[in-house]
Scaffold this active site. Structure first.
Site, PDB file in Angstrom:
ATOM      1  N   ASP A 171      -7.113  32.313  83.371  1.00 20.17           N
ATOM      2  CA  ASP A 171      -7.975  31.659  82.393  1.00 20.17           C
ATOM      3  C   ASP A 171      -8.820  30.564  83.028  1.00 20.17           C
ATOM      4  O   ASP A 171      -9.629  29.934  82.352  1.00 20.17           O
ATOM      5  CB  ASP A 171      -7.126  31.075  81.259  1.00 20.17           C
ATOM      6  CG  ASP A 171      -7.370  31.780  79.934  1.00 20.17           C
ATOM      7  OD1 ASP A 171      -8.018  32.844  79.940  1.00 20.17           O
ATOM      8  OD2 ASP A 171      -6.913  31.284  78.893  1.00 20.17           O
ATOM      9  N   ASP A 237       5.487  31.913  83.740  1.00 23.74           N
ATOM     10  CA  ASP A 237       4.537  30.823  83.901  1.00 23.74           C
ATOM     11  C   ASP A 237       4.092  30.760  85.357  1.00 23.74           C
ATOM     12  O   ASP A 237       4.788  31.249  86.256  1.00 23.74           O
ATOM     13  CB  ASP A 237       5.173  29.496  83.505  1.00 23.74           C
ATOM     14  CG  ASP A 237       5.168  29.288  81.990  1.00 23.74           C
ATOM     15  OD1 ASP A 237       4.498  30.063  81.284  1.00 23.74           O
ATOM     16  OD2 ASP A 237       5.842  28.354  81.519  1.00 23.74           O
ATOM     17  N   ASP A 239       4.151  28.602  87.558  1.00 25.55           N
ATOM     18  CA  ASP A 239       5.032  27.922  88.515  1.00 25.55           C
ATOM     19  C   ASP A 239       6.465  28.448  88.456  1.00 25.55           C
ATOM     20  O   ASP A 239       7.351  27.867  89.084  1.00 25.55           O
ATOM     21  CB  ASP A 239       5.044  26.422  88.238  1.00 25.55           C
ATOM     22  CG  ASP A 239       5.590  26.093  86.849  1.00 25.55           C
ATOM     23  OD1 ASP A 239       4.987  26.544  85.857  1.00 25.55           O
ATOM     24  OD2 ASP A 239       6.610  25.389  86.752  1.00 25.55           O
ATOM     25  N   ASP A 334       5.306  30.921  71.790  1.00 27.37           N
ATOM     26  CA  ASP A 334       6.495  31.668  72.172  1.00 27.37           C
ATOM     27  C   ASP A 334       7.514  31.760  71.032  1.00 27.37           C
ATOM     28  O   ASP A 334       7.929  32.854  70.633  1.00 27.37           O
ATOM     29  CB  ASP A 334       7.136  31.050  73.416  1.00 27.37           C
ATOM     30  CG  ASP A 334       7.147  29.527  73.382  1.00 27.37           C
ATOM     31  OD1 ASP A 334       6.965  28.949  72.288  1.00 27.37           O
ATOM     32  OD2 ASP A 334       7.346  28.910  74.438  1.00 27.37           O
TER      33      ASP A 334
END
Length: 743
Positions: A171, A237, A239, A334
């Site tokens: 994004d 994610d 990370d 989520d």
């Protein structure tokens, strides 16, 4: 109605009758002696329950008894301690009572959620059945390449006997970002996009972006759904670096359970949280997130109500499409998506094995940013998609989701706990009618039994008073964000948590003045209260009660001061203990060594013997053997040698050997794959760390004493640092003025 449905109906009817009976009995007025006898018996039973975790009936009896005493307390508070005759005092007294009712409600809901835990074993993949295809989605926005690279590299090395497609959902590379009106921002986005595309091409991952950044992470994932076709989707994610066995340990469950919508796994963090790091307690208390991931989610899983936590989860595409993709209604997409999946009749599972390593927020400010998003999003779910009104959820699922959403009202109520004693001490408002004897008879048993039951439920993952501490340090900063959601539920927007930050010097967070101001007010009120209790004996009963809570608030604020004191952090990436045998070649000699620990760009080696010591900037060859898995051979491991050129940073001679710190001379795709494998591939390491953290739990008395000591040391350290920083600032100004004069 079938026999199983009849049994469920009878069971729930009996539960409702029991709850009503307990509530009715708890409100019966008895003598003080009888109440003390009931409280003492309940306390003894709770203490026995702590040492008998395996006895389910005793465990249930402890929870029921705790609920009984708490109901008796709140009924006493309502019937005996409100200043009904005072129109000025009554609103403030009722506000405090409502706050206590909220706390007890969360306490009751927590007992329900954690009445039982479900511990799942790994279901092996059945190679004789159809092997599902996998899409790995790695959504990213503005994270640096150093943060994203290991996640992509590890995803490309996942063990799996079937087809895996890795997708980087960027994004940060949308035309909207690349053509930003600010030329500098546009240039930064273009450079980052170019590097990320190059990384994906070299590693073999798919790169995908979209026209505009609509609906943040949820919109990013939904866009990728339209361009992929895997039966199962692993979401990570940017990370969250997965271990090699993630798919091997999870996909088998989908084969055995056709109605399984998703599997969630724990979020393990390879770096300490900013509060624990700033206080220097990262190896002395369990991590903040472990209470949720090592206890609460297992309790929710017992009720088939564990929810999707945004990453480290596999979702069945069919289930996701059944609810129209990732929810865009709230900024906690989520949990909202999981609620919708459950409402459609899909099951969930929680596998309590850490198989990703993520990065905690590095600074207190980043931590507040993250928690602010969580608070606003969960409150949005409560207001816009209330689980109690959601058709399709079972009653236990409604309660579990209600507990998760209602909890995030804590900033509003925790602030009330902080200011309630001040109302009496500063403004002389009668928020509580009673004396020290009443407090000892009714409040102390409730507080003591509640603490014992909390220890019974969460003692291995949270030390006493630490929940109150975390809520206090956050409530001051989340109060207005939470309040804004109540005013306008659709207003909050998604904010990415900064990761991989560094701090070059010790300093106070810009958010510190809020806590300092509150601490000064509470401390002044404490001094005024002590003056009054000495000079006005007639007020001693009420003053003693109020000062107990004001003193606790002062200690909580004192500990919070240290949490905002940012320590030096020069590392932007985690370092992992490895204990890997290797070979070092330099000046025509090769010798055995051991990699003690490593990061993605360096390592620390122990060498027991060597002719001459290493010198800074010396270059040598490091040969290590990395485990490779062949999907066509049932994922049986094979050792493959790799050589990496390293440069010495510094060397320390120890006894007969040397400890050499070094960095990779040239970072490329091969070294990234090697060191990602070395640092992140083994889930056993994360499990061992979690077990270590569990062992940091303490008994109630020890934990209480430890917290009081922490609060005092936090205050003294903060005061000394503030004095030192102010002194340095004055000296810097004086030196600058002297230079100006000399010029």
């Amino acid at each position: 109605m079938g026999s199983s449905q009849s049994f469920k109906f009878i069971k729930w009817l009996a539960a409702c009758i029991l709850i009503l009976a307990i509530a009715n009995i708890a409100t019966i007025k008895v003598t003080v002696e009888t109440h003390l006898w009931l409280s003492g018996s309940a306390f003894l039973l709770a203490v026995i329950g702590i040492t008998s975790n395996d006895k389910k009936l005793l465990h249930l009896l402890v929870l029921i008894t705790g609920a009984f005493i708490s109901i008796r307390y709140i009924w006493w508070r309502y019937s005996e301690t409100l200043p009904w005759e005072s129109t000025l005092d009554l609103p403030f007294a009722i506000a405090l009572l409502v706050t206590e009712c909220y706390g007890i409600t969360i306490y009751f809901l927590g007992m329900f959620v954690n009445v039982r835990q479900r511990s799942r074993d790994i279901t092996p993949i059945n190679v004789n059945q159809a092997i599902p295809t996998i899409d790995v989605f790695i959504p990213t926005y503005n994270e640096s390449i150093r943060v994203v690279a290991p996640t992509v590299s590890a995803a490309m090395q996942l063990q799996y006997p079937g087809k895996v497609n890795v997708w980087v959902l960027d994004d940060g590379g949308t035309p909207e970002k690349l053509n930003n009106e600010d030329p500098q921002q546009a240039r930064i986005a273009q450079q980052r996009t170019h590097k990320l595309k190059d990384l994906c091409q070299k590693l073999g991952a798919n790169y995908i972006t979209r026209p505009a950044n609509v609906h943040a992470k949820a919109g990013n994932i939904n866009h990728a759904l339209e361009h992929s076709n895997g039966e199962l989707i692993l979401i990570l994610d940017a990370d969250h670096v997965p271990t090699k066995d993630f798919l091997i340990n999870t996909v088998g469950m989908f084969q055995q359970q056709p109605k399984l919508g998703f599997i969630q796994t724990p979020h393990f963090f390879a770096t300490p949280g900013p509060i624990e790091k700033n206080l220097g307690i990262e190896d002395k208390v369990p991590s903040e997130n472990e209470m949720f991931y090592n206890r609460i989610l297992s309790g929710m899983d017992f009720w088939n109500a564990s929810f999707f936590c945004g990453s480290a989860a596999i979702i069945r595409r069919e289930a996701l499409l059944d609810v129209g993709g990732i929810s865009t209604r709230t900024i906690t997409e989520d949990a909202d998506t999981a609620l919708e999946i459950h409402a459609k009749g899909w099951d969930s599972a929680y596998l309590n094995r850490a198989m990703i390593a993520g990065l905690s927020p590095d600074t207190f400010g980043a931590y507040v940013t993250q928690r602010s998003r969580w608070a606003q999003g969960m409150l949005q779910i409560f207001l816009l998609n209330n689980p109690l009104l959601k058709h399709g959820l079972s009653f236990p699922q409604k309660i579990c989701y209600l507990n998760s959403t209602l909890f995030w009202f804590f900033p509003l109520f925790r602030v009330m706990y902080l200011i309630a004693p001040l109302c009496y001490l500063v403004f002389d408002l009668q928020i509580f009618v009673g004396n020290a004897n009443d407090f000892l008879v009714f409040a102390i048993p409730h507080l003591a039994i509640s603490m014992v039951i909390s220890q019974h439920l969460f003692g291995k993952t949270r030390n006493a008073l630490f929940s109150e501490f975390y809520e206090t340090v956050l409530s001051l900063y989340l109060f207005f964000p939470a309040l804004s959601v109540l005013i306008n539920p659709k207003k909050p927007s998604f904010t990415v948590t900064p990761k991989g930050e560094t701090t070059s010097h010790v300093h106070f967070s810009p958010l510190t003045p809020v806590i300092v101001g509150l601490f000064v007010v509470i401390a002044a009120a404490e001094a005024w209260g002590l003056y009054r209790i000495y000079n006005y004996p007639i007020e001693q009963g009420q003053l003693a009660v109020v000062l107990v809570f004001n003193t606790l608030n002062m200690l909580l604020c004192a500990a919070s001061l240290g949490a905002t004191l940012e320590k030096v952090q020069r590392r932007s990436e985690p370092r992992s203990h490895c204990n890997i045998s290797t070979f070092v070649t330099t000046e025509n000699q090769t010798i055995k060594a051991k990699i003690e620990d490593a990061s993605l760009h360096g390592a620390r080696l122990s060498i027991n013997s060597m002719k001459g010591t290493f010198k800074p900037d010396q270059v040598f060859d490091l040969k290590c053997y990395i485990t490779k898995h062949d999907a066509s051979n049932n994922c049986k491991p094979k050792l493959k040698p790799h050589s990496v050129a390293m440069k010495v940073l510094h060397c320390q001679v120890k006894g007969t050997g040397q400890m050499v710190s070094c960095e990779i001379l040239e970072t490329n795709t091969q070294t990234l794959e090697i060191f990602t494998n070395m640092v992140f591939s083994h889930s056993e390491r994360w499990q061992q760390r979690r077990q270590f953290e569990t062992k940091q739990s303490k008994g109630i008395i020890t934990a209480l004493l430890g917290f009081f000591q922490l609060a005092i040391s936090s205050f003294t350290t903060s005061a000394k640092t503030a004095y030192t920083l102010k002194k340095r600032s004055k000296e810097a100004i004086k030196d600058s003025a002297a230079q100006d004069i000399s010029q």
